[in-house]
Design a protein around this motif. Structure first.
Motif, PDB file in Angstrom:
ATOM      1  N   ASP A 115      -5.735   3.525  -6.387  1.00  0.00           N
ATOM      2  CA  ASP A 115      -4.990   4.306  -5.398  1.00  0.00           C
ATOM      3  C   ASP A 115      -3.500   4.328  -5.720  1.00  0.00           C
ATOM      4  OD1 ASP A 115      -7.214   4.951  -3.956  1.00  0.00           O
ATOM      5  OD2 ASP A 115      -7.042   3.261  -2.582  1.00  0.00           O
ATOM      6  N   ALA A 116      -2.812   5.354  -5.245  1.00  0.00           N
ATOM      7  CA  ALA A 116      -1.366   5.459  -5.444  1.00  0.00           C
ATOM      8  C   ALA A 116      -0.660   4.638  -4.375  1.00  0.00           C
ATOM      9  CB  ALA A 116      -0.940   6.921  -5.365  1.00  0.00           C
ATOM     10  N   TYR A 117      -0.191   3.468  -4.763  1.00  0.00           N
ATOM     11  CA  TYR A 117       0.515   2.565  -3.853  1.00  0.00           C
ATOM     12  C   TYR A 117       1.906   2.288  -4.403  1.00  0.00           C
ATOM     13  CZ  TYR A 117      -3.906   1.356  -1.463  1.00  0.00           C
ATOM     14  OH  TYR A 117      -5.066   1.390  -0.751  1.00  0.00           O
ATOM     15  N   MET A 118       2.710   1.610  -3.577  1.00  0.00           N
ATOM     16  CA  MET A 118       4.038   1.231  -4.058  1.00  0.00           C
ATOM     17  C   MET A 118       3.893   0.337  -5.298  1.00  0.00           C
ATOM     18  SD  MET A 118       7.014  -1.040  -2.278  1.00  0.00           S
ATOM     19  CE  MET A 118       7.720   0.151  -1.169  1.00  0.00           C
ATOM     20  N   LEU A 129       8.442  -2.902   3.981  1.00  0.00           N
ATOM     21  CA  LEU A 129       7.800  -4.083   3.396  1.00  0.00           C
ATOM     22  C   LEU A 129       7.745  -5.271   4.350  1.00  0.00           C
ATOM     23  CD1 LEU A 129       9.179  -3.953  -0.239  1.00  0.00           C
ATOM     24  CD2 LEU A 129       6.804  -3.774   0.441  1.00  0.00           C
ATOM     25  N   SER A 130       8.061  -5.027   5.661  1.00  0.00           N
ATOM     26  CA  SER A 130       8.159  -6.180   6.563  1.00  0.00           C
ATOM     27  C   SER A 130       6.834  -6.948   6.666  1.00  0.00           C
ATOM     28  CB  SER A 130       8.658  -5.745   7.941  1.00  0.00           C
ATOM     29  OG  SER A 130       7.827  -4.734   8.437  1.00  0.00           O
ATOM     30  N   GLU A 131       5.709  -6.221   6.646  1.00  0.00           N
ATOM     31  CA  GLU A 131       4.428  -6.935   6.753  1.00  0.00           C
ATOM     32  C   GLU A 131       4.144  -7.783   5.516  1.00  0.00           C
ATOM     33  OE1 GLU A 131       0.789  -5.021   7.892  1.00  0.00           O
ATOM     34  OE2 GLU A 131       1.845  -3.935   9.489  1.00  0.00           O
ATOM     35  N   ILE A 132       4.513  -7.246   4.359  1.00  0.00           N
ATOM     36  CA  ILE A 132       4.325  -7.989   3.112  1.00  0.00           C
ATOM     37  C   ILE A 132       5.174  -9.257   3.145  1.00  0.00           C
ATOM     38  CG2 ILE A 132       4.789  -7.916   0.601  1.00  0.00           C
ATOM     39  CD1 ILE A 132       2.529  -6.083   1.186  1.00  0.00           C
ATOM     40  N   LEU A 133       6.430  -9.087   3.565  1.00  0.00           N
ATOM     41  CA  LEU A 133       7.327 -10.248   3.592  1.00  0.00           C
ATOM     42  C   LEU A 133       6.880 -11.252   4.651  1.00  0.00           C
ATOM     43  CD1 LEU A 133      10.725  -8.394   3.086  1.00  0.00           C
ATOM     44  CD2 LEU A 133       9.402  -9.640   1.391  1.00  0.00           C
ATOM     45  N   HIS A 134       6.371 -10.732   5.781  1.00  0.00           N
ATOM     46  CA  HIS A 134       5.863 -11.626   6.815  1.00  0.00           C
ATOM     47  C   HIS A 134       4.674 -12.432   6.269  1.00  0.00           C
ATOM     48  CE1 HIS A 134       4.614 -13.127  10.709  1.00  0.00           C
ATOM     49  NE2 HIS A 134       3.390 -12.675  10.454  1.00  0.00           N
ATOM     50  N   GLY A 135       3.782 -11.724   5.570  1.00  0.00           N
ATOM     51  CA  GLY A 135       2.628 -12.402   4.971  1.00  0.00           C
ATOM     52  C   GLY A 135       3.076 -13.492   4.011  1.00  0.00           C
ATOM     53  N   ALA A 136       4.093 -13.177   3.210  1.00  0.00           N
ATOM     54  CA  ALA A 136       4.602 -14.169   2.254  1.00  0.00           C
ATOM     55  C   ALA A 136       5.191 -15.370   2.978  1.00  0.00           C
ATOM     56  CB  ALA A 136       5.648 -13.518   1.355  1.00  0.00           C
ATOM     57  N   GLU A 137       5.899 -15.096   4.100  1.00  0.00           N
ATOM     58  CA  GLU A 137       6.476 -16.202   4.878  1.00  0.00           C
ATOM     59  C   GLU A 137       5.388 -17.107   5.443  1.00  0.00           C
ATOM     60  OE1 GLU A 137       9.119 -14.336   7.684  1.00  0.00           O
ATOM     61  OE2 GLU A 137      10.555 -14.011   6.049  1.00  0.00           O
ATOM     62  N   VAL A 141       1.006 -10.024  -6.317  1.00  0.00           N
ATOM     63  CA  VAL A 141       1.368  -8.749  -5.694  1.00  0.00           C
ATOM     64  C   VAL A 141       0.642  -7.663  -6.487  1.00  0.00           C
ATOM     65  CG1 VAL A 141       3.246  -7.219  -5.019  1.00  0.00           C
ATOM     66  CG2 VAL A 141       3.609  -9.699  -5.042  1.00  0.00           C
ATOM     67  N   THR A 142      -0.239  -6.956  -5.803  1.00  0.00           N
ATOM     68  CA  THR A 142      -1.180  -6.070  -6.507  1.00  0.00           C
ATOM     69  C   THR A 142      -0.540  -4.761  -6.971  1.00  0.00           C
ATOM     70  OG1 THR A 142      -1.921  -5.146  -4.419  1.00  0.00           O
ATOM     71  CG2 THR A 142      -3.179  -7.001  -5.292  1.00  0.00           C
ATOM     72  N   ASP A 143      -1.160  -4.156  -7.982  1.00  0.00           N
ATOM     73  CA  ASP A 143      -0.643  -2.935  -8.603  1.00  0.00           C
ATOM     74  C   ASP A 143      -1.700  -1.817  -8.498  1.00  0.00           C
ATOM     75  OD1 ASP A 143       0.677  -1.076 -10.158  1.00  0.00           O
ATOM     76  OD2 ASP A 143       0.221  -2.036 -12.069  1.00  0.00           O
ATOM     77  N   LYS A 160       0.839  -1.202   0.000  1.00  0.00           N
ATOM     78  CA  LYS A 160       0.000   0.000   0.000  1.00  0.00           C
ATOM     79  C   LYS A 160       0.869   1.245   0.000  1.00  0.00           C
ATOM     80  CE  LYS A 160      -4.075  -2.170   1.843  1.00  0.00           C
ATOM     81  NZ  LYS A 160      -5.014  -2.298   2.937  1.00  0.00           N
ATOM     82  N   LYS A 161       0.427   2.261   0.754  1.00  0.00           N
ATOM     83  CA  LYS A 161       1.195   3.512   0.783  1.00  0.00           C
ATOM     84  C   LYS A 161       2.273   3.360   1.854  1.00  0.00           C
ATOM     85  CE  LYS A 161      -1.922   6.700  -0.226  1.00  0.00           C
ATOM     86  NZ  LYS A 161      -1.856   6.781  -1.680  1.00  0.00           N
ATOM     87  N   ILE A 162       3.305   2.610   1.513  1.00  0.00           N
ATOM     88  CA  ILE A 162       4.285   2.210   2.528  1.00  0.00           C
ATOM     89  C   ILE A 162       5.704   2.337   1.999  1.00  0.00           C
ATOM     90  CG2 ILE A 162       2.874   0.570   3.821  1.00  0.00           C
ATOM     91  CD1 ILE A 162       4.093  -1.626   1.925  1.00  0.00           C
ATOM     92  N   LEU A 163       6.639   2.306   2.935  1.00  0.00           N
ATOM     93  CA  LEU A 163       8.044   2.137   2.559  1.00  0.00           C
ATOM     94  C   LEU A 163       8.595   0.869   3.203  1.00  0.00           C
ATOM     95  CD1 LEU A 163       9.402   5.771   2.860  1.00  0.00           C
ATOM     96  CD2 LEU A 163       9.099   4.440   0.783  1.00  0.00           C
TER      97      LEU A 163
END
Lengths: 231, 312
Positions: free
Chosen positions: B61-64, B33-41, B54-56, B28-31
């Motif tokens: 909305d303006a996201y990473m 990525l630990s939560e994303i990587l945790h989710g992937a783990e 991984v969504t675009d 999302k509007k983040i810098l």
């Protein structure tokens, strides 16, 4: 017709504020809703009132031009007395405003309107709608007479997209019909779903690159051929 | 269907005839990525998830950008990414640039989407691009991967793009016929798989899958486990064409009310509702359709994967 909308009166006033004597030019051409002599007169009165609240006196004259986008008409109508004024306020579409600036080039012409699109009038349902965006590459022969470039918010050549719900478009809160559903309905009606299934390749944007330019006489003379012979 | 080699694990598993499950991650509007990587783990730990989308910039909305998170999910977690790329924000020049960059980063799956219009997003004054549409992007990818050139036929030097790509389909589409015909156009442009928007009505989903069988492309049916009543309500009201069954909404609301102040109890109750709804749903899809698998959009709800997927 060119669908236009009057700018906010404060915005119009801000543009002409530095001047005390202005010419307000309506246009009898294709801009809709009509912006002719009466509209020019009413705008003059409003601006005069607005100026008065600021303790200023605004002198104005309202005229109308048959078509401001035609250089000869604009010039012959306005040139005889335009120089008596410090600025011109145009009620034409953007084309007219640009042309007035060109033919009367010692005075600035300001736009009183925002121009939206080339559209048609649906009087029974009380709206104007864009049916063509002048893309330079007409494909409505393949799409049942409905243009997906002007009619689809995403200009898709191969729709509909996932934003279509119950035949309506996600842009504008599902109040406008999805052009691709309209295309499907039309082609189904004429038993031409073969055209719907057809894949359409990427659009050539060179055909609609700004500024648009076409030689008026190119297709009616053999001048160019002669030139080539000389070389 | 294109007879392209399976470059990605996802496509390899599909070709082996496995019933595959994909997950979803949303930068999302983040810098950070630990939560994303945790989710992937968490997904990887279940041993059931083949790849994660991984969504675009969903909802406009303006996201990473999805490129780097897709890469990091593969690189740091070892879970394959399904890199979602919309045609909303990039013209064909930028798309070429991104796809070649993604290829260098080792991404193996692209999911092609049109993308929700910018008018719906948080930068609604932005100019939406849509230079090419999703079907044309599929054609462009087929040329890049299979012929090794850009869209205009200029050679790509120094290697081969080894990627598979998929498109989306919407089982909630009404009318359905133009949606199915459109999927047919995309299939003609060589897609390797299809992932669908979320479905809640099993009979309706079965009908839709039946209609897609004609294209002979593996389909992963989308499901959306509901992490909370709030999310379910939002989904019901704001996601185009999706309606959450009223009973499910009621049950979620009740579970949250009954377990007020008891986080653990609430989680257990919500998970139970989701498992009771989706487990039979997945079983039915697996048993009575030709679906290649399930795309489970349990975004930030990874704890559900283990218990939900234990039998698959």
């Amino acid at each position: 017709m060119i669908i236009t909308e009057l700018k906010d009166i404060n915005e119009i006033y801000e543009q002409i504020k530095p001047y005390s004597k202005i010419l307000i030019a309506g246009c009898d051409g294709c801009c809709q809703p009509p912006r002719s002599l009466n509209e020019a007169k009413v705008l003059g009165q409003l601006l005069e009132l607005k100026a008065r609240t600021e303790g200023k006196k605004l002198i104005w004259k309202a005229i109308t031009v048959l078509r401001q986008c035609d250089d000869r008409i604009a010039a012959t109508t306005c040139r005889p007395f335009a120089e008596e004024y410090e600025a011109i306020l145009s009620l034409a579409c953007g084309l007219g405003v640009v042309m007035m600036n060109k033919v009367i080039d010692n005075i600035l012409t300001f736009p009183a309107q925002n121009s939206h699109f080339g559209g048609v009038q649906n009087s029974s349902e009380n709206f104007y709608i864009e049916y063509c965006e002048a893309c330079g590459d007409c494909i409505i022969g393949e799409t049942g007479g409905v243009c997906p470039r002007a009619g689809c918010a995403k200009h898709l050549s191969n729709g509909p997209c996932g934003g279509m719900v119950d035949g309506m478009c996600e842009v504008g809160g599902y109040t406008k019909p999805c052009a691709w559903v309209d295309i499907w309905k039309r082609l189904k009606k004429f038993n031409r779903l073969d055209l719907f299934k057809k894949y359409r390749g990427p659009r050539d944007f060179r055909l609609s690159t700004s500024p648009g330019y076409k030689d008026i006489y190119k297709e009616y003379t053999n001048e160019e051929e002669k030139k080539e012979e000389k070389v | 269907m294109a007879k392209r080699p399976a470059y990605s694990n996802l496509c390899k598993k599909i070709q082996e005839g496995k019933f595959v499950i994909t997950g979803e991650l949303e930068p999302k509007k983040i810098l950070d990525l630990s939560e994303i990587l945790h989710g992937a783990e968490e997904m990887k730990k279940t041993g059931k998830i083949v790849a994660a989308n991984v969504t675009d910039g969903p909802q406009g909305d303006a996201y990473m950008s999805s490129l780097v998170p897709s890469y990091l999910v593969q690189e740091k977690v070892g879970l394959e990414a399904v890199w979602q790329v919309t045609v909303r924000d990039r013209n064909r020049v930028a798309l070429f640039g991104d796809v070649t960059a993604g290829a260098v980063l080792g991404l193996k799956n692209i999911l092609v989407l049109t993308g929700d219009h910018t008018a719906l997003g948080d930068h609604n004054r932005a100019r939406a691009v849509y230079d090419i549409d999703s079907t044309q992007f599929c054609e462009m990818l087929s040329i890049m991967i299979d012929q090794g050139t850009d869209y205009e036929g200029n050679e790509i030097v120094g290697g081969k793009i080894e990627m598979n790509y998929g498109c989306v389909a919407n089982p909630n589409s009404n009318p359905r016929e133009p949606e199915v015909l459109k999927v047919g156009r995309k299939v003609e442009q060589g897609v390797d798989f299809i992932q669908t928007q979320t479905a809640f009505d099993v009979d309706d989903a079965k009908d839709f899958l039946k209609e897609l069988e004609q294209f002979n492309v593996p389909v992963l049916l989308g499901i959306f486990p509901l992490k909370s009543h709030g999310i379910a309500w939002y989904f019901d009201n704001y996601i185009p064409g999706v309606s959450v069954p009223k009973d499910l909404l009621k049950a979620l609301k009740k579970a949250e009310k009954d377990n007020k102040g008891d986080k653990k109890g609430k989680y257990a109750a919500l998970d139970k509702i989701n498992i009771e709804f989706f487990e039979p749903f997945i079983k039915e899809i697996k048993k009575s359709t030709k679906a290649a698998g399930i795309h489970c959009m349990a975004v930030e709800y990874e704890r559900l994967f283990g218990p939900l997927l234990k039998d698959f």
